[in-house]
Motif scaffolding. Structure first.
Motif, PDB file in Angstrom:
ATOM      1  N   PRO A  96       9.310   6.490  -5.724  1.00  0.00           N
ATOM      2  CA  PRO A  96      10.573   6.206  -5.031  1.00  0.00           C
ATOM      3  C   PRO A  96      10.529   6.709  -3.587  1.00  0.00           C
ATOM      4  O   PRO A  96       9.929   7.733  -3.297  1.00  0.00           O
ATOM      5  CB  PRO A  96      11.609   6.994  -5.848  1.00  0.00           C
ATOM      6  N   SER A  97      11.139   5.964  -2.704  1.00  0.00           N
ATOM      7  CA  SER A  97      11.297   6.348  -1.298  1.00  0.00           C
ATOM      8  C   SER A  97       9.982   6.553  -0.547  1.00  0.00           C
ATOM      9  O   SER A  97       9.913   7.360   0.380  1.00  0.00           O
ATOM     10  CB  SER A  97      12.139   7.631  -1.188  1.00  0.00           C
ATOM     11  N   ASP A  98       8.909   5.848  -0.944  1.00  0.00           N
ATOM     12  CA  ASP A  98       7.645   5.986  -0.206  1.00  0.00           C
ATOM     13  C   ASP A  98       7.414   4.822   0.749  1.00  0.00           C
ATOM     14  O   ASP A  98       6.364   4.715   1.378  1.00  0.00           O
ATOM     15  CB  ASP A  98       6.454   6.154  -1.145  1.00  0.00           C
ATOM     16  N   ASP A 101       7.804  -0.763  -2.100  1.00  0.00           N
ATOM     17  CA  ASP A 101       8.638  -1.046  -3.268  1.00  0.00           C
ATOM     18  C   ASP A 101       7.886  -1.915  -4.271  1.00  0.00           C
ATOM     19  O   ASP A 101       8.240  -3.067  -4.521  1.00  0.00           O
ATOM     20  CB  ASP A 101       9.943  -1.725  -2.830  1.00  0.00           C
TER      21      ASP A 101
END
Length: 194
Positions: A96-98, A101
């Motif tokens: 998540p949030s890297d 997606d």
């Protein structure tokens, strides 16, 4: 030593690589050289290299979404939210949030902790919390989550691909047999011929 073609051998090979660091150039590894993808992110190359060394046949997972898709097509995929992982499973991540997606990292399950977390061995990750988990430059053992867990480990696992163990690849069978006797392996059927 474990037998070729087993989950034990697969994990044994991966474990021996813990601590390996890329270099001297960015993303330069023997794993990338093996898959002809050197100087590219190498988590998938690491998994493919370990499988080859262990005599385990798996889909090409250099491009991680492609590897996951191949397991799905083969009917050997288990979604993370319903999984009961086993040692030797190939584990696919979307952190998540890297900024990416989609599935963007892969590793090998070493142990299911039966609490929604697993221990994995991964190439091209970081042992540092602030380091890149999908392009960190080293082989590490990591605690990862596939379900909500009491340890509070962030859920990053999308699912698992399950190799068919016990079906030793022909190239490893040939090497193993030729080193112990003068028999040959039939290229068409894989049987030993005197």
């Amino acid at each position: 030593m474990s037998e070729l073609g087993t989950s034990e051998k697969f994990i044994e090979i991966a474990t021996a690589e813990i601590g390996t660091i890329e270099g001297p150039k960015d993303n330069e590894t023997k794993y990338g050289a093996y898959t002809k993808s050197n100087f590219q992110p190498w988590c998938g190359s690491f998994v493919n290299w370990c499988a080859n060394e262990a005599g385990v046949k798996i889909p090409n997972t250099v491009y991680t979404p492609g590897g996951a898709q191949a397991f799905k097509k083969a009917g050997a995929w288990i979604d993370g939210d319903i999984a009961d992982p086993e040692p030797g499973d190939i584990v696919y991540f979307d952190f998540p949030s890297d900024g990416v997606d989609r599935i963007s990292h892969v590793g090998i399950v070493v142990k299911d902790n039966e609490d929604g977390t697993v221990w994995c061995i991964e190439g091209n990750t970081s042992s540092k919390k602030k380091g890149s988990q999908r392009n960190g430059g080293e082989v590490c053992k990591q605690l990862r989550a596939f379900k909500k867990n009491k340890a509070g480990v962030m859920i990053s696992i999308v699912g698992f691909g399950r190799p068919k163990f016990g079906e030793v690849s022909k190239s490893k069978t040939s090497k193993a047999i030729s080193s112990t006797d003068k028999s040959k392996v039939c290229k068409a059927c894989g049987q030993t011929v005197k």
